[in-house]
Design an enzyme around this catalytic site. Sequence first.
Site, PDB file in Angstrom:
ATOM      1  N   SER A   1      38.619  38.805  88.906  1.00 29.99           N
ATOM      2  CA  SER A   1      38.401  37.367  88.708  1.00 29.99           C
ATOM      3  C   SER A   1      38.649  36.874  87.296  1.00 29.99           C
ATOM      4  CB  SER A   1      36.970  36.995  89.128  1.00 29.99           C
ATOM      5  OG  SER A   1      36.894  36.854  90.518  1.00 29.99           O
TER       6      SER A   1
ATOM      7  N   LYS B   1      41.054  34.076  86.724  1.00 26.70           N
ATOM      8  CA  LYS B   1      40.698  32.652  86.770  1.00 26.70           C
ATOM      9  C   LYS B   1      40.729  31.987  85.396  1.00 26.70           C
ATOM     10  CE  LYS B   1      37.862  33.040  90.966  1.00 26.70           C
ATOM     11  NZ  LYS B   1      37.478  34.425  91.216  1.00 26.70           N
TER      12      LYS B   1
ATOM     13  N   SER C   1      32.447  31.814  90.010  1.00 23.11           N
ATOM     14  CA  SER C   1      33.686  32.532  90.302  1.00 23.11           C
ATOM     15  C   SER C   1      34.175  32.303  91.722  1.00 23.11           C
ATOM     16  CB  SER C   1      33.496  34.038  90.048  1.00 23.11           C
ATOM     17  OG  SER C   1      34.737  34.699  89.963  1.00 23.11           O
TER      18      SER C   1
ATOM     19  N   LYS D   1      34.012  34.924  81.340  1.00 19.18           N
ATOM     20  CA  LYS D   1      34.355  35.228  82.724  1.00 19.18           C
ATOM     21  C   LYS D   1      34.217  36.710  83.006  1.00 19.18           C
ATOM     22  CE  LYS D   1      35.435  33.778  86.686  1.00 19.18           C
ATOM     23  NZ  LYS D   1      34.492  34.820  87.128  1.00 19.18           N
TER      24      LYS D   1
END
Length: 404
Positions: free
Chosen positions: A79, A82, A139, A250
């Site tokens: 993720s 992202k 997320s 993140k």
Amino acid sequence: MVGTGCRIVYGKADISLNERAENFTSDNTAASPEEQEKTTEPAAPDDALVQAPSALLMEASTGTVIYEKDSDTRRSPASITKIMTLILIFDALENGTLKMDDLVTTSAYAKSMGGSQVFLEEGETQDVETMIKCIVIASGNDASVAMAEHIGGSEQEFVRQMNERAAGLGMENTHFVDCCGLTESTDHYTTVRDIAIMSRELITKYPKILEYSSIWMENITHVTRQGSKEFCLTNTNKLLRSYDGCIGLKTGSTSLAKYCVSAVASRNNITLISVVMAAPDYKVRFKDAAAMLNYGFSKCSFYTDENPEKLPQIEVRKGTKPTTEIKYEKNFQYLSTDGKTIGEVERKLNLETQVQAPVKEGDVAGTLEYYQNGQKLGEVNILFSETIEKATYKNCLEKLLKLL
């Protein structure tokens, strides 16, 4: 999946966490409840600093790499993908093709995303700001794909733009296949160095993202044909609670990528980006990130010349104007990574008192150099503020007539 008792909480605020927050699924694959991990002692700058196979620490304002380990090996980012999705979202906001209050409709395809999600329904609309929160806090894969389709027309086109943007940033070892990192394709890869590069681009060009990435929990409202219900977004970055100064950014985890994080922390006007890839578990992921941050803050000191000396006007010989204004290209900044406090800094101005026309706005007129103990730290350019053409016979005649 209705969250209750959830409110907006920034950073390390002391809060009572509900059961949902403690047992929230880590992004993209299920994980055990994550406990707080604290690392407070700076470690030595060698491979023993971190357990994960790949790691890198970067100072954000200068892009200086302070520590790295196996920094250019291509790995699955999960993720953390992202981050690039968010860059493209904020690019669209900046160029005016997207607004924070625009409504985004979730397609059947976006709804079908597995892994971490915020459970958007087909046909459900949310504004762009809510979608950003769903992506960076919880997320949400479904929110990522919905935004990709809204901006690019299709996820495939959006991913093409992601790869184009990555190339423009010099991310030489990166290739994206999807917009959320859920894929198990080996063609979807990046490196800790490239993650640091795109993290730096996001937080320095669009610092507003840090307002969202520092939120610990917040409710959103699903409005569908079945009615209205609240859902609690809970941040996947546990360093927000356990590391002093953490403000984002993140996390990522899949069976292929293992455990990854790009963590941003700020102390004493120094902002660091700590990237970990392929950690064996979530504890190592956060412990390694914190260890690098501790090391960086123990070694870094920053000098910024906020008040450089006032610049004079420069005489322009044989020009359409007799003098020109000049300006500094930027404020001088110097990052020291030796663990010592920066002492007295001396300045040396290199500037001609007069120049010959023509001069062009933006051209270099001189430099201001910075020294400490006789050693040059760096310099900042001094630029012409305007364009002055060479005087013609007609110009000279007009000037003479005015004098007469």
